[in-house]
Design a protein around this motif. Structure first.
Motif, mmCIF file in Angstrom:
data_model
loop_
_atom_site.group_PDB
_atom_site.id
_atom_site.type_symbol
_atom_site.label_atom_id
_atom_site.label_comp_id
_atom_site.label_asym_id
_atom_site.label_seq_id
_atom_site.Cartn_x
_atom_site.Cartn_y
_atom_site.Cartn_z
ATOM 1 N N LYS A 6 28.263 29.521 -18.735
ATOM 2 C CA LYS A 6 28.421 28.178 -18.164
ATOM 3 C C LYS A 6 28.840 28.260 -16.703
ATOM 4 O O LYS A 6 28.325 27.510 -15.859
ATOM 5 C CB LYS A 6 29.445 27.377 -18.963
ATOM 6 N N LYS A 10 26.700 26.747 -13.594
ATOM 7 C CA LYS A 10 27.301 25.766 -12.679
ATOM 8 C C LYS A 10 27.158 26.232 -11.236
ATOM 9 O O LYS A 10 26.899 25.422 -10.342
ATOM 10 C CB LYS A 10 28.774 25.540 -13.009
ATOM 11 N N ASP A 36 31.654 17.935 -18.120
ATOM 12 C CA ASP A 36 31.467 19.378 -18.163
ATOM 13 C C ASP A 36 30.012 19.643 -18.518
ATOM 14 O O ASP A 36 29.675 19.895 -19.672
ATOM 15 C CB ASP A 36 32.411 20.004 -19.191
ATOM 16 N N ASN A 38 26.555 21.473 -18.901
ATOM 17 C CA ASN A 38 26.174 22.855 -19.177
ATOM 18 C C ASN A 38 24.925 23.295 -18.427
ATOM 19 O O ASN A 38 24.545 24.456 -18.512
ATOM 20 C CB ASN A 38 25.976 23.070 -20.673
#
Length: 131
Positions: A6, A10, A36, A38
């Motif tokens: 992840k 990002k 958040d 992915n």
């Protein structure tokens, strides 16, 4: 390893965002505050003034340059099952269809380097310049 993956994804998304920031010819995805994401794909969209044919031209120029790009999914309501089962047809969701006509899925994977992202972005801008 999920957190490591992840984190890498990002970072790749951030590099794309930084490289494409300020180009009014594109709509670039962002991560909403407090989310958040992915980042399983990175899909940009040509601005409203562009057409499906413009998108196809951009895809071809990028492919000719060796960049693996694609349009994103056909809108759900126009996929075979939905058409057959529920009778949806083009025009039923015109906003969705107009957006889908201008999407470009850029190369995206965990270990894409900053330099590779820069190459993709340069080629994308070059392809749009040719329109």
């Amino acid at each position: 390893r999920i957190e490591e993956i992840k984190c890498k994804r990002k970072q790749v998304a951030k590099w794309y965002q930084e490289n494409l920031a300020g180009d009014d010819r594109l709509v670039v995805p962002t991560e909403p505050a407090g989310c958040d994401n992915n980042w399983f794909v990175f899909v940009v969209r040509l601005a409203d003034r562009f057409t499906r044919q413009n998108r196809e031209n951009v895809l071809q120029v990028m492919r000719d340059a060796g960049i693996q790009v694609s349009n994103y999914f056909t809108p759900v309501h126009l996929q075979a099952f939905m058409v057959e089962r529920f009778g949806f047809k083009p025009g039923d969701f015109p906003v969705t269809e107009k957006i889908a006509e201008r999407t470009i899925a850029l190369p995206f994977y965990n270990n894409l380097s900053k330099d590779e992202v820069a190459i993709v972005c340069d080629e994308l801008r070059r392809a749009i310049d040719k329109l």
